[in-house]
Design an enzyme around this catalytic site. Structure first.
Site, PDB file in Angstrom:
ATOM      1  N   TRP A 133       0.886  -1.186   0.000  1.00 22.98           N
ATOM      2  CA  TRP A 133       0.000   0.000   0.000  1.00 22.98           C
ATOM      3  C   TRP A 133       0.907   1.215   0.000  1.00 22.98           C
ATOM      4  O   TRP A 133       1.627   1.470   0.975  1.00 22.98           O
ATOM      5  CB  TRP A 133      -0.905   0.028   1.233  1.00 22.98           C
ATOM      6  CG  TRP A 133      -1.872   1.181   1.184  1.00 22.98           C
ATOM      7  CD1 TRP A 133      -1.569   2.509   1.360  1.00 22.98           C
ATOM      8  CD2 TRP A 133      -3.278   1.126   0.922  1.00 22.98           C
ATOM      9  NE1 TRP A 133      -2.703   3.273   1.228  1.00 22.98           N
ATOM     10  CE2 TRP A 133      -3.767   2.454   0.964  1.00 22.98           C
ATOM     11  CE3 TRP A 133      -4.184   0.086   0.666  1.00 22.98           C
ATOM     12  CZ2 TRP A 133      -5.111   2.776   0.760  1.00 22.98           C
ATOM     13  CZ3 TRP A 133      -5.519   0.411   0.469  1.00 22.98           C
ATOM     14  CH2 TRP A 133      -5.974   1.731   0.518  1.00 22.98           C
ATOM     15  N   GLU A 205       7.863  -1.517   1.552  1.00 21.55           N
ATOM     16  CA  GLU A 205       7.715  -1.188   2.974  1.00 21.55           C
ATOM     17  C   GLU A 205       8.585  -2.180   3.750  1.00 21.55           C
ATOM     18  O   GLU A 205       8.475  -3.382   3.513  1.00 21.55           O
ATOM     19  CB  GLU A 205       6.263  -1.395   3.427  1.00 21.55           C
ATOM     20  CG  GLU A 205       5.230  -0.518   2.769  1.00 21.55           C
ATOM     21  CD  GLU A 205       3.832  -1.153   2.821  1.00 21.55           C
ATOM     22  OE1 GLU A 205       3.232  -1.202   3.900  1.00 21.55           O
ATOM     23  OE2 GLU A 205       3.354  -1.603   1.768  1.00 21.55           O
ATOM     24  N   ASP A 238       9.585   2.854   1.735  1.00 20.25           N
ATOM     25  CA  ASP A 238       8.440   3.631   2.214  1.00 20.25           C
ATOM     26  C   ASP A 238       8.278   3.336   3.704  1.00 20.25           C
ATOM     27  O   ASP A 238       7.790   2.289   4.099  1.00 20.25           O
ATOM     28  CB  ASP A 238       7.199   3.191   1.415  1.00 20.25           C
ATOM     29  CG  ASP A 238       5.918   3.860   1.895  1.00 20.25           C
ATOM     30  OD1 ASP A 238       5.946   4.544   2.927  1.00 20.25           O
ATOM     31  OD2 ASP A 238       4.885   3.673   1.217  1.00 20.25           O
ATOM     32  N   GLN A 241       4.808   4.136   8.051  1.00 20.32           N
ATOM     33  CA  GLN A 241       4.335   3.701   9.362  1.00 20.32           C
ATOM     34  C   GLN A 241       5.471   3.323  10.304  1.00 20.32           C
ATOM     35  O   GLN A 241       5.296   3.298  11.512  1.00 20.32           O
ATOM     36  CB  GLN A 241       3.412   2.483   9.193  1.00 20.32           C
ATOM     37  CG  GLN A 241       2.208   2.781   8.334  1.00 20.32           C
ATOM     38  CD  GLN A 241       1.075   1.782   8.522  1.00 20.32           C
ATOM     39  OE1 GLN A 241       1.103   0.943   9.410  1.00 20.32           O
ATOM     40  NE2 GLN A 241       0.069   1.885   7.680  1.00 20.32           N
ATOM     41  N   LYS A 267       3.161   9.538   7.626  1.00 19.44           N
ATOM     42  CA  LYS A 267       2.325   9.463   8.826  1.00 19.44           C
ATOM     43  C   LYS A 267       3.009   9.892  10.128  1.00 19.44           C
ATOM     44  O   LYS A 267       2.573  10.814  10.796  1.00 19.44           O
ATOM     45  CB  LYS A 267       1.852   8.032   9.003  1.00 19.44           C
ATOM     46  CG  LYS A 267       0.955   7.544   7.887  1.00 19.44           C
ATOM     47  CD  LYS A 267       0.628   6.098   8.075  1.00 19.44           C
ATOM     48  CE  LYS A 267      -0.236   5.547   6.972  1.00 19.44           C
ATOM     49  NZ  LYS A 267      -1.645   5.902   7.082  1.00 19.44           N
ATOM     50  N   ARG A 401      -4.273  -5.378  13.241  1.00 20.03           N
ATOM     51  CA  ARG A 401      -3.082  -4.509  13.291  1.00 20.03           C
ATOM     52  C   ARG A 401      -3.115  -3.755  14.600  1.00 20.03           C
ATOM     53  O   ARG A 401      -4.075  -3.045  14.876  1.00 20.03           O
ATOM     54  CB  ARG A 401      -3.098  -3.509  12.136  1.00 20.03           C
ATOM     55  CG  ARG A 401      -2.734  -4.116  10.820  1.00 20.03           C
ATOM     56  CD  ARG A 401      -2.445  -3.057   9.788  1.00 20.03           C
ATOM     57  NE  ARG A 401      -3.560  -2.151   9.566  1.00 20.03           N
ATOM     58  CZ  ARG A 401      -3.512  -1.102   8.759  1.00 20.03           C
ATOM     59  NH1 ARG A 401      -2.397  -0.811   8.129  1.00 20.03           N
ATOM     60  NH2 ARG A 401      -4.568  -0.321   8.581  1.00 20.03           N
TER      61      ARG A 401
HETATM   62  C1  LIG Z   1       3.180   2.214   3.870  1.00 27.07           C
HETATM   63  C2  LIG Z   1       2.274   3.317   3.408  1.00 27.07           C
HETATM   64  N1  LIG Z   1       2.678   4.138   2.436  1.00 27.07           N
HETATM   65  C3  LIG Z   1       1.919   5.143   1.987  1.00 27.07           C
HETATM   66  C4  LIG Z   1       0.671   5.351   2.493  1.00 27.07           C
HETATM   67  C5  LIG Z   1      -0.175   6.450   1.962  1.00 27.07           C
HETATM   68  O1  LIG Z   1      -0.156   7.524   2.828  1.00 27.07           O
HETATM   69  P1  LIG Z   1      -1.291   8.625   2.730  1.00 27.07           P
HETATM   70  O2  LIG Z   1      -2.570   7.965   3.069  1.00 27.07           O
HETATM   71  O3  LIG Z   1      -0.849   9.641   3.740  1.00 27.07           O
HETATM   72  O4  LIG Z   1      -1.262   9.158   1.355  1.00 27.07           O
HETATM   73  C6  LIG Z   1       0.191   4.530   3.523  1.00 27.07           C
HETATM   74  C7  LIG Z   1      -1.152   4.746   4.074  1.00 27.07           C
HETATM   75  O5  LIG Z   1      -1.723   3.948   4.751  1.00 27.07           O
HETATM   76  C8  LIG Z   1       1.007   3.483   3.979  1.00 27.07           C
HETATM   77  O6  LIG Z   1       0.605   2.660   4.948  1.00 27.07           O
END
Ligand SMILES: Cc1ncc(COP(=O)(O)O)c(C=O)c1O
Length: 428
Positions: A133, A205, A238, A241, A267, A401
């Site tokens: 994501w 991630e 990324d 989180q 975040k 989660r």
């Molecule tokens: C790992 C990761 N990257 C990017 C995003 C996207 O972030 P945003 O919702 O602030 O655009 C999220 C959102 O849940 C995320 O969990």
């Protein structure tokens, strides 16, 4: 939860399923208070952002102070908070990471990262995990495979998928409870077969979140970097989180001994306010700038969120929140493992620091995701005063989660465990 007469949603677009049947009036520390006076323990830190807890004084002071000085500017103007936030970030990041740009959301930070990678490499092919994501803007969404692909027309050409290396649910039915990285090598071979010779980036991630709380197995990231380098692709991590303490370290990539070419933060950087960052090296930034890199947004380099980001960073460091996440994460994990001994549907407990996942299954041998049970448990938790979130996609599992604020008190962890215990029992 179904919405009721208490919560009028007639004038709202439903953007992600049902809304919760409560209106939240206040949020302080680890607690939410609804309009009708119910208290809810927040085990999701808002949308995984409020690592300092809700209403942290350092954030509120920074907002007031920035509000008195400057909130927003023409995007070509800078404020002291922006230049200082960049400097302070580089002080805690390893070389060769050296330069940042500040945006608002995680999707935007990834969008900028992928645009940098494309301009720098001259390619356009981007690999991402099947359980990924990365956000809902077009480029980030094209590399988001966990959900939201159907019905929105073509994704970006050149986007390709890598198997999610989840040892509990091996994506190629090769390993069980360990990962020997075969899925990575097989995935790269498939990507090579599809490539038109225009590689740009791999985006990953370090702990897949929506993908079911899947920490990348030992050695995976180093091998992924080798594969990326061999193909001339940039490695984009990324850490929306995972950064700034959540996993028991400042950054999740530290455990892997790998420094990415581009790092995105979001975040947890704003602690609940919209602030994100794309970070890269002098060499990549210099090349992109020479090629006329353009990523102008209305809120790039906005002063107020940058001031908040500085307050978040200072608090994370001064209050040693990574160590706190490690200590209290161990307590929470031990509690969840105790629950696993008594609750047959808990197939697996995994994660790092205060980012934990509870994989619910219909039986421990087949590991079939217990989707209905998981949904019932989260609904019951909310009735009992605990907010936990579930990811439930057939290929990814039915995974609770659990990510409370890093400032959570030990008694609050124990209370959350008690409520979860009761919900797991009530829903059997
Ligand atoms: C790992 C990761 N990257 C990017 C995003 C996207 O972030 P945003 O919702 O602030 O655009 C999220 C959102 O849940 C995320 O969990």
């Amino acid at each position: 939860m179904p919405t009721s007469a208490r919560v009028s949603t007639d004038n709202l677009i439903r953007y992600g399923g049902e809304f919760a049947d409560v209106l939240v009036e206040r949020a302080e520390g680890s607690w939410l208070t609804t309009e009708d006076g119910r208290r809810i323990l927040d085990f999701t830190s808002g949308q995984m952002c409020a690592t300092l807890g809700h209403g942290h004084p350092a954030i509120l002071d920074a907002m007031r102070d920035a509000g008195d000085r400057v909130v927003h500017l023409f995007s070509g103007f800078l404020s002291r908070d922006v230049t200082e936030l960049a400097r302070e970030l580089m002080a805690i990041l390893p070389a060769p990471l050296a330069r940042a740009m500040f945006l608002s959301t995680g999707a935007e930070a990834n969008e900028a990262a992928l645009r940098l990678a494309k301009l720098h490499t001259g390619g356009h092919e981007v690999l991402a995990f099947a359980g990924s994501w990365h956000g809902m803007t077009a480029g980030a969404a094209a590399s988001t495979y966990s959900a939201g692909r159907r019905g929105y027309g073509p994704a970006m050409p050149g986007t390709m998928v890598l198997p999610t290396p989840n040892p509990y649910r091996c994506p190629i039915a090769h390993c069980r409870d360990r990962c020997d990285l075969t899925c990575l090598d097989a995935g790269m071979a498939l990507a090579d077969a599809q490539s038109v010779g225009a590689p740009a980036a791999v985006i990953a991630e370090p702990i897949l979140s929506v993908g079911g709380i899947v920490p990348l197995p030992e050695g995976y990231l180093a091998r992924l970097q080798e594969h990326s380098r061999e193909r001339g692709m940039l490695l984009v991590l990324d850490e929306a989180q995972t950064a700034l303490g959540r996993v028991g370290a400042l950054f999740a990539f530290e455990r892997h001994g790998v420094t990415p070419d581009v790092l995105t933060l979001s975040k947890t950087l704003g602690g609940g306010l919209p602030l994100s960052a794309t970070v890269t090296t002098d060499a990549i930034e210099g090349d992109a700038a020479a090629k006329g890199f353009l990523h102008f947004t209305s809120h790039v380099s906005d002063p107020l969120p940058a001031a908040v980001g500085r307050a978040v960073l200072q608090t994370v460091l001064a209050d040693e929140l990574p160590a706190r996440a490690a200590t209290f994460g161990a307590r929470l994990r031990a509690g969840l493992e105790q629950l696993q001994l008594r609750h047959e549907p808990i197939g697996d407990v995994r994660g790092e620091g205060l980012m934990l996942g509870v994989d619910l299954v219909t039986d421990r041998e087949t590991r079939t995701p217990a989707e209905r049970y998981g949904a019932a448990v989260t609904a019951r938790c909310l009735e009992l005063g605990l907010n936990v979130n579930i990811v439930k996609f057939p290929a990814l599992g039915s995974v609770l989660r659990i990510a409370p604020p890093l400032t959570i008190a030990p008694e609050e962890i124990d209370l959350g465990l008690e409520i979860l215990d009761r919900a797991l029992t009530d829903c059997r």
